[in-house]
Design a protein around this motif. Structure first.
Motif, short mmCIF file in Angstrom:
data_model
loop_
_atom_site.label_atom_id
_atom_site.label_comp_id
_atom_site.label_asym_id
_atom_site.label_seq_id
_atom_site.Cartn_x
_atom_site.Cartn_y
_atom_site.Cartn_z
N VAL A 149 0.84 -1.21 0.00
CA VAL A 149 0.00 0.00 0.00
C VAL A 149 0.87 1.25 0.00
O VAL A 149 0.60 2.22 -0.72
CB VAL A 149 -0.94 0.00 1.23
CG1 VAL A 149 -1.68 1.33 1.35
CG2 VAL A 149 -1.92 -1.17 1.15
N MET A 150 1.93 1.23 0.81
CA MET A 150 2.83 2.38 0.91
C MET A 150 3.50 2.69 -0.43
O MET A 150 3.60 3.86 -0.83
CB MET A 150 3.90 2.11 1.97
CG MET A 150 4.77 3.32 2.29
SD MET A 150 6.03 2.92 3.52
CE MET A 150 7.18 2.00 2.50
N LEU A 151 3.94 1.67 -1.15
CA LEU A 151 4.55 1.88 -2.46
C LEU A 151 3.57 2.53 -3.43
O LEU A 151 3.93 3.45 -4.17
CB LEU A 151 5.04 0.55 -3.04
CG LEU A 151 6.30 -0.06 -2.41
CD1 LEU A 151 6.54 -1.46 -2.97
CD2 LEU A 151 7.53 0.83 -2.65
N LEU A 152 2.33 2.06 -3.42
CA LEU A 152 1.32 2.65 -4.30
C LEU A 152 1.02 4.09 -3.93
O LEU A 152 0.80 4.94 -4.81
CB LEU A 152 0.04 1.80 -4.25
CG LEU A 152 0.16 0.40 -4.86
CD1 LEU A 152 -1.12 -0.40 -4.60
CD2 LEU A 152 0.43 0.48 -6.36
N GLU A 153 1.02 4.39 -2.64
CA GLU A 153 0.79 5.76 -2.19
C GLU A 153 1.95 6.67 -2.58
O GLU A 153 1.75 7.81 -3.01
CB GLU A 153 0.58 5.79 -0.68
CG GLU A 153 0.42 7.18 -0.07
CD GLU A 153 -0.80 7.95 -0.56
OE1 GLU A 153 -0.91 9.14 -0.25
OE2 GLU A 153 -1.66 7.35 -1.26
N LEU A 154 3.18 6.17 -2.46
CA LEU A 154 4.34 6.96 -2.89
C LEU A 154 4.30 7.20 -4.39
O LEU A 154 4.63 8.30 -4.87
CB LEU A 154 5.64 6.24 -2.50
CG LEU A 154 6.00 6.27 -1.02
CD1 LEU A 154 7.18 5.34 -0.75
CD2 LEU A 154 6.33 7.69 -0.57
#
Length: 212
Positions: free
Chosen positions: A54-59
């Motif tokens: 999720v964090m990668l997609l948000e970044l």
């Protein structure tokens, strides 16, 4: 909880769960010992890597690259990172299944030897494929700092975390306190990544200040 809230939480939850799983392995010395601690640690690591995804997609969303070169750099880093997240989740699923199916450490060790007996599976799932996430996260942090989407200090702390983790895992051992230190730096780095550059921007003068 909204998707935006989950995305914001990922910067805290993912690295915290990564460190939490390592701590849960301490009662069994980080060894191949099936049971409560093994299962709890690996379940927490599943949560960690789900939130890392999720964090990668948000970044990626926040990066919003404005040139073709930057877009390629972001997409490659995120793509490699997500692929490694998937590899880690497969590895953790195997670990959990093996833990449930093993009566003791000897059986668990035999199961792992059987799984890793395939050279390609061992190299991808338990080697470079699983570790590429950290390289991709470091690359993405550096690219985003270059694009001024995050602070240079956040990229620097992530870099320190990845380097300390690599040294600990390769030269010292996965049970070393240095692993916890690397994970802690990584946690701080992702927290700073989550803040972006907002706090470093000059704040506008208020009307009252303008008339002072």
């Amino acid at each position: 909880m909204s998707l935006a809230a989950v995305a914001r939480a990922s910067f805290t939850v993912a690295p915290a769960a990564l460190l939490g799983g390592w701590i849960l392995m301490r009662p069994i010395g980080g060894g191949l010992v099936p049971g409560l601690w093994w299962t709890a640690a690996h379940a927490v690591w599943v949560v960690a890597f789900l939130f890392f995804g999720v964090m990668l997609l948000e970044l990626r969303r926040r990066a919003a690259p404005d040139t073709r070169g930057r877009r390629v750099a972001v997409e490659v880093a995120v793509g490699v990172g997500l692929l490694s997240v998937a590899v880690n989740l497969v590895q953790l699923a195997v670990d959990l299944a093996a833990g449930f199916g093993a009566a003791d450490g000897e059986v668990l060790r035999a199961l792992f030897e059987w799984v890793q007996g395939n050279a390609s599976v061992g190299a991808v799932a338990y080697g470079v494929g699983a570790q590429l996430f950290f390289v991709a996260l470091l690359a993405l942090a550096v690219v985003m700092a270059w694009m001024r989407r995050v602070t240079a200090s956040s990229a620097a702390v992530v870099t320190i975390g990845v380097i300390v983790l690599a040294v600990a895992m390769l030269a010292v051992g996965r049970n070393s306190p240095l692993v916890a230190a690397g994970m802690s730096f990584l946690w701080l780095g992702t927290l700073l990544l989550g803040r972006g550059v907002e706090d470093d921007q000059p704040k506008p003068l208020t009307a009252a200040a303008g008339h002072a």
